[in-house]
Design a protein around this motif. Sequence first.
Motif, PDB file in Angstrom:
ATOM      1  N   UNK A   1     -45.098   5.858  25.646  1.00  0.00           N
ATOM      2  CA  UNK A   1     -45.573   4.593  26.208  1.00  0.00           C
ATOM      3  C   UNK A   1     -47.016   4.329  25.782  1.00  0.00           C
ATOM      4  N   UNK A   2     -47.823   5.394  25.732  1.00  0.00           N
ATOM      5  CA  UNK A   2     -49.215   5.232  25.307  1.00  0.00           C
ATOM      6  C   UNK A   2     -49.290   4.825  23.840  1.00  0.00           C
ATOM      7  N   UNK A   3     -48.412   5.387  23.014  1.00  0.00           N
ATOM      8  CA  UNK A   3     -48.401   5.007  21.594  1.00  0.00           C
ATOM      9  C   UNK A   3     -47.994   3.557  21.422  1.00  0.00           C
ATOM     10  N   UNK A   4     -47.037   3.104  22.232  1.00  0.00           N
ATOM     11  CA  UNK A   4     -46.618   1.702  22.172  1.00  0.00           C
ATOM     12  C   UNK A   4     -47.780   0.778  22.532  1.00  0.00           C
ATOM     13  N   UNK A   5     -48.635   1.230  23.461  1.00  0.00           N
ATOM     14  CA  UNK A   5     -49.795   0.428  23.862  1.00  0.00           C
ATOM     15  C   UNK A   5     -50.924   0.495  22.845  1.00  0.00           C
ATOM     16  N   UNK A   6     -50.734   1.273  21.766  1.00  0.00           N
ATOM     17  CA  UNK A   6     -51.720   1.309  20.691  1.00  0.00           C
ATOM     18  C   UNK A   6     -52.749   2.415  20.779  1.00  0.00           C
ATOM     19  N   UNK A   7     -52.558   3.362  21.645  1.00  0.00           N
ATOM     20  CA  UNK A   7     -53.511   4.472  21.769  1.00  0.00           C
ATOM     21  C   UNK A   7     -53.335   5.444  20.608  1.00  0.00           C
TER      22      UNK A   7
ATOM     23  N   UNK B   1     -54.529  12.520  23.796  1.00  0.00           N
ATOM     24  CA  UNK B   1     -54.855  13.911  24.137  1.00  0.00           C
ATOM     25  C   UNK B   1     -55.917  13.982  25.224  1.00  0.00           C
ATOM     26  N   UNK B   2     -57.041  13.294  25.006  1.00  0.00           N
ATOM     27  CA  UNK B   2     -58.187  13.455  25.908  1.00  0.00           C
ATOM     28  C   UNK B   2     -58.128  12.553  27.148  1.00  0.00           C
ATOM     29  N   UNK B   3     -57.358  11.476  27.098  1.00  0.00           N
ATOM     30  CA  UNK B   3     -57.281  10.583  28.249  1.00  0.00           C
ATOM     31  C   UNK B   3     -56.028  10.777  29.094  1.00  0.00           C
TER      32      UNK B   3
END
Length: 291
Positions: free
Chosen positions: A172-178, A184-186
Motif C-alpha cells: 500500500x505504501x508503494x502504491x502511494x509512491x513511497x 523502511x524508516x517510516x
Amino acid sequence: MKIKQTMGEKVFDFSNIVFLFILCLVVLIPIVHIVAGSFSSTNALIHSRVKLWPVDFNLDNYTQVMKNSSFWTSFRITVFIALVGTLINLLLTVLMAYPLSKSGLRGRKVFMLVIVFTMIFSAPLIPTYLVVKSIGLVNTLWALIIPSAISMFNMILCLTFFKSLPEELFEAARVDGMSEYSILFKIAVPLSLPILVTLTLYYSVHHWNSYFSAMIYITKPELRPLQLYLYSMIAQGNTNDMASTIMEEMDTSPEGLKMATIVVATVPIMLIYPFVQKHFIKGAMLGSLKE
C-alpha cells in the motif's frame, strides 16, 4: 479458570523453582560479596571477614575511584564505543535485514548462504589483525567498532521480525509512491521497536563488556576502554594508577579498590535493563509462536 495440575506437574514445577532458586544464588552470591567488600574496611578484607555484608562500613574505596582520572578516561571511552558502536550496529543490521526479508530479492539464497557460512567459520585472529592494521585502525577506537559492525545472528533475528510484518502494508505504501527507504524508516522501523530494543541491549552489552579486541588492537594506555582497564587492574594486579592518588588517612586497599571499581563499572549497564525489559521480552520470544 484455574487448571488443575497432576502430581507429576506439581513435582516438575517445584523442581524447577528449587533449581532456579539455587541457580540465582550461585549467580548472586559472588556479586553480593563484591559489593560488600567494596564497602568494607581494609582490615576486614585482609582478614577475610567480609562475606555477604559490609564489615566496618566506609566509602573510602569509592572516594578513590571517583578521584582516579585514568578510570574516568577509560569510562568515557567505553561510553563512546557503546553509543557510537551500537548506532552503527543497528543501522547496518536494519539496512541488511530489510532487503533480505523480501523473498523476491535476486540472489537472496546466495547471500543467506554466505551469512550462514560466516556464522559457522569465523575469521582467524592473525588475518583479522593484519587487515585491521593494513587500514590503519590499530590504536584507534574504530578498531573496536568497525570489525564487529554487524552480528549475523542479530541480523537474522531482525530479518525474521521484518518477515512477520504484513507485506500488504508495504504494498500500500508503494502504491502511494513511497520509496523503499521511506518505507523502511517510516513504517518498518517504527513497527519493529521490540526487536530493535532487544538488539540495542545485545549490542550495547557486547561493547560494554568487550576487552579482548582492545587487548589486541590497543597498546596506548590513554585509549584503554573500561574493561581493558579492569583487566589490567585485576588480572595483572596493576593498581598503580589508583595507588598514586591514595591518601594515607583513607582506609583503602588494592582489593577494596578493585571491588569498588568493578561495582562502578557494572552499574551503568545494569541500569539500562529495567527500561527495556518489556521490549526485550517481546524480542526474545521472537519466533516462538507460529501462525
